[in-house]
Design an enzyme around this catalytic site. Structure first.
Site, PDB file in Angstrom:
ATOM      1  N   THR A 202       0.859  -1.182   0.000  1.00  0.00           N
ATOM      2  CA  THR A 202       0.000   0.000   0.000  1.00  0.00           C
ATOM      3  C   THR A 202       0.885   1.217   0.000  1.00  0.00           C
ATOM      4  O   THR A 202       1.951   1.181   0.604  1.00  0.00           O
ATOM      5  CB  THR A 202      -0.821   0.015   1.320  1.00  0.00           C
ATOM      6  OG1 THR A 202      -1.706  -1.099   1.309  1.00  0.00           O
ATOM      7  CG2 THR A 202      -1.589   1.301   1.512  1.00  0.00           C
ATOM      8  N   ARG A 230     -13.586  -8.382  -0.506  1.00  0.00           N
ATOM      9  CA  ARG A 230     -12.734  -8.186   0.670  1.00  0.00           C
ATOM     10  C   ARG A 230     -12.238  -6.737   0.734  1.00  0.00           C
ATOM     11  O   ARG A 230     -11.795  -6.169  -0.254  1.00  0.00           O
ATOM     12  CB  ARG A 230     -11.555  -9.146   0.597  1.00  0.00           C
ATOM     13  CG  ARG A 230     -10.568  -9.031   1.783  1.00  0.00           C
ATOM     14  CD  ARG A 230      -9.402  -8.120   1.485  1.00  0.00           C
ATOM     15  NE  ARG A 230      -8.420  -8.103   2.569  1.00  0.00           N
ATOM     16  CZ  ARG A 230      -7.379  -7.276   2.617  1.00  0.00           C
ATOM     17  NH1 ARG A 230      -7.185  -6.404   1.659  1.00  0.00           N
ATOM     18  NH2 ARG A 230      -6.537  -7.320   3.613  1.00  0.00           N
ATOM     19  N   VAL A 231     -12.332  -6.161   1.909  1.00  0.00           N
ATOM     20  CA  VAL A 231     -11.818  -4.811   2.121  1.00  0.00           C
ATOM     21  C   VAL A 231     -10.771  -4.884   3.225  1.00  0.00           C
ATOM     22  O   VAL A 231     -10.994  -5.506   4.261  1.00  0.00           O
ATOM     23  CB  VAL A 231     -12.962  -3.851   2.523  1.00  0.00           C
ATOM     24  CG1 VAL A 231     -12.408  -2.491   2.947  1.00  0.00           C
ATOM     25  CG2 VAL A 231     -13.939  -3.679   1.362  1.00  0.00           C
ATOM     26  N   GLY A 232      -9.635  -4.261   2.982  1.00  0.00           N
ATOM     27  CA  GLY A 232      -8.563  -4.270   3.980  1.00  0.00           C
ATOM     28  C   GLY A 232      -8.610  -3.050   4.879  1.00  0.00           C
ATOM     29  O   GLY A 232      -9.631  -2.383   5.011  1.00  0.00           O
ATOM     30  N   ASP A 233      -7.477  -2.771   5.491  1.00  0.00           N
ATOM     31  CA  ASP A 233      -7.382  -1.640   6.411  1.00  0.00           C
ATOM     32  C   ASP A 233      -7.280  -0.295   5.693  1.00  0.00           C
ATOM     33  O   ASP A 233      -7.654   0.747   6.249  1.00  0.00           O
ATOM     34  CB  ASP A 233      -6.150  -1.803   7.308  1.00  0.00           C
ATOM     35  CG  ASP A 233      -4.862  -1.919   6.483  1.00  0.00           C
ATOM     36  OD1 ASP A 233      -4.893  -2.578   5.414  1.00  0.00           O
ATOM     37  OD2 ASP A 233      -3.834  -1.357   6.893  1.00  0.00           O
ATOM     38  N   THR A 253       0.771  -0.459   6.425  1.00  0.00           N
ATOM     39  CA  THR A 253       0.836  -1.363   5.276  1.00  0.00           C
ATOM     40  C   THR A 253       0.996  -2.775   5.820  1.00  0.00           C
ATOM     41  O   THR A 253       1.419  -2.968   6.949  1.00  0.00           O
ATOM     42  CB  THR A 253       1.994  -0.988   4.334  1.00  0.00           C
ATOM     43  OG1 THR A 253       1.981  -1.866   3.204  1.00  0.00           O
ATOM     44  CG2 THR A 253       3.345  -1.081   5.019  1.00  0.00           C
ATOM     45  N   GLY A 254       0.622  -3.732   5.022  1.00  0.00           N
ATOM     46  CA  GLY A 254       0.716  -5.114   5.469  1.00  0.00           C
ATOM     47  C   GLY A 254      -0.653  -5.761   5.549  1.00  0.00           C
ATOM     48  O   GLY A 254      -1.613  -5.261   4.952  1.00  0.00           O
ATOM     49  N   GLY A 256      -4.002  -6.311   6.255  1.00  0.00           N
ATOM     50  CA  GLY A 256      -4.960  -5.334   6.759  1.00  0.00           C
ATOM     51  C   GLY A 256      -5.861  -5.853   7.849  1.00  0.00           C
ATOM     52  O   GLY A 256      -6.278  -5.088   8.731  1.00  0.00           O
TER      53      GLY A 256
HETATM   54  N1  ASP Z   1      -2.895  -3.226   3.908  1.00  0.00           N
HETATM   55  C1  ASP Z   1      -3.255  -3.682   2.586  1.00  0.00           C
HETATM   56  C2  ASP Z   1      -4.482  -4.542   2.674  1.00  0.00           C
HETATM   57  O1  ASP Z   1      -4.618  -5.298   3.607  1.00  0.00           O
HETATM   58  C3  ASP Z   1      -2.179  -4.414   1.878  1.00  0.00           C
HETATM   59  C4  ASP Z   1      -0.764  -4.015   2.182  1.00  0.00           C
HETATM   60  O2  ASP Z   1      -0.480  -2.896   2.538  1.00  0.00           O
HETATM   61  O3  ASP Z   1       0.133  -4.848   2.084  1.00  0.00           O
HETATM   62  O4  ASP Z   1      -5.276  -4.498   1.766  1.00  0.00           O
END
Ligand code: ASP
Length: 347
Positions: A202, A230-233, A253-254, A256
């Protein structure tokens, strides 16, 4: 406004700390914003691709522009980059072959806007900004978000590039959903994850402008080959991004799901309110994930990035390999290595 920049390449080895500068290209900058009004403009953003994004944001900041405009312009660079398969156009699709985008934005007044699961619109961050500015709502999703975008002049387009479609078709052969860490850190990806193309990341960006105001933006195509819907953070205010103009801002990031469970970015800002440094606040937020889910924590990446009202910044990530880019009147094109808690190689 004219500014003269002299790029001097430097290599600085930080012996004392893993968060120390890795490589910097510093610059002279004579802009009036850079001289400032006692405040120091600065922009920081996640991953190596933040360097190019920061440059666009800096163009706004060095001309005494608003942090909100800077972060929008900045992350749009990553959204438009077809090589970037984790943000915007060119992003990896979901498991059904749809590129669905998540983004949010927050200004110095606490206004915020967000879109999730948005399809066929290349700049979700700008749609999120319009949700903030032209609707009584904070968040629009899916078809409703797209309809709103089209009504406001955005063009419908195919976001699935040949490269991402090819990767999806390869993935379909095994349909093995397993997020892999840090592919946007080129060195880490090529050395430690040879041949691995499937990932997530992200761009989260935070800026402090010459007037001392903070804003943030966060945008992603989410986890590659996620379930449809699907919705992330990243589009969730408080999870992927939070800004409080009295204190500071944070972004993540990561994976979510873990960030949502801990309301990570809000937590980082609240910790800074309690007196934590940006890095310590990020570390504490990471440790919440470790404490709650030690088994999961060792196999995933989550990184937080924070900027406080004084222009001080810091980061912390679950795993090695997280990087972020910094740009202010002394340094541009700077990539720093985030501190980390858990190194699977060492444990
Ligand atoms: N945080 C993002 C999500 O979960 C992906 C990412 O930043 O790696 O959609």
């Amino acid at each position: 406004m004219h500014s003269r920049r002299k790029f001097i390449k430097q290599s600085i080895v930080g012996a004392a700390s893993l968060s120390a500068v890795a490589t910097a290209i510093s610059c002279d900058n004579n802009s009036s914003a850079a001289k400032g009004q006692g405040k120091k403009p600065i922009v920081i953003s996640t991953w190596d691709f933040g360097v190019a994004a920061n440059k666009a944001a800096w163009e706004v900041l060095e001309n005494n522009g608003r942090a909100l405009d800077a972060v929008e312009q900045g992350v749009k660079v990553a959204e438009a980059d077809l090589e970037n398969q984790t943000v915007g156009k060119g992003g990896f699709p979901d498991r059904d072959g749809h590129v669905t985008l998540d983004a949010c934005i927050m200004d110095e007044l606490g206004n915020c806007g967000s879109v999730a699961a948005l399809e066929n619109i290349a700049h979700p961050i700008s749609v999120a900004r319009l949700v903030m500015e032209r609707t009584p709502h904070v968040m629009l999703v899916g078809q409703g978000a797209k309809q709103f975008a089209l009504e406001n002049g955005f063009q419908e387009e195919n976001l699935l590039t040949e490269a991402s479609e090819k990767a999806w078709k390869e993935w379909l052969k095994e349909k093995n959903y397993k997020p892999v860490m840090n592919i946007e850190n080129k060195a880490f990806a090529t050395e430690k994850l040879p041949g691995n193309k499937y990932n997530h990341d992200t761009i989260g960006m935070l800026a402090l402008d010459a007037n001392g105001n903070l804003s943030g933006a966060c945008t992603t195509s989410g986890m590659a080959f996620k379930m449809h819907g699907r919705v992330g953070d990243s589009p969730i205010i408080g999870a992927g991004l939070y800004v409080d103009n009295e204190i500071g801002g944070a972004t993540s990031t990561g994976v979510g799901e873990e960030v949502i469970r801990t309301v990570g970015s809000f937590l980082v800002v609240e910790l800074m309110r309690q007196g934590y440094s940006p890095e310590d606040a990020c570390k504490e937020a990471v440790m919440r994930i470790v404490k709650k889910k030690p088994d999961i924590a060792k196999d995933i990446q989550v990184g937080f990035l924070a900027l406080n009202k004084n222009g001080e910044y810091g980061s912390y990530a679950l795993q090695d390999g997280f990087t972020f880019a910094v740009c202010d009147n002394e340094k541009q094109d700077l990539i720093e290595k985030g501190k980390y808690h858990y190194n699977p190689k060492k444990s």
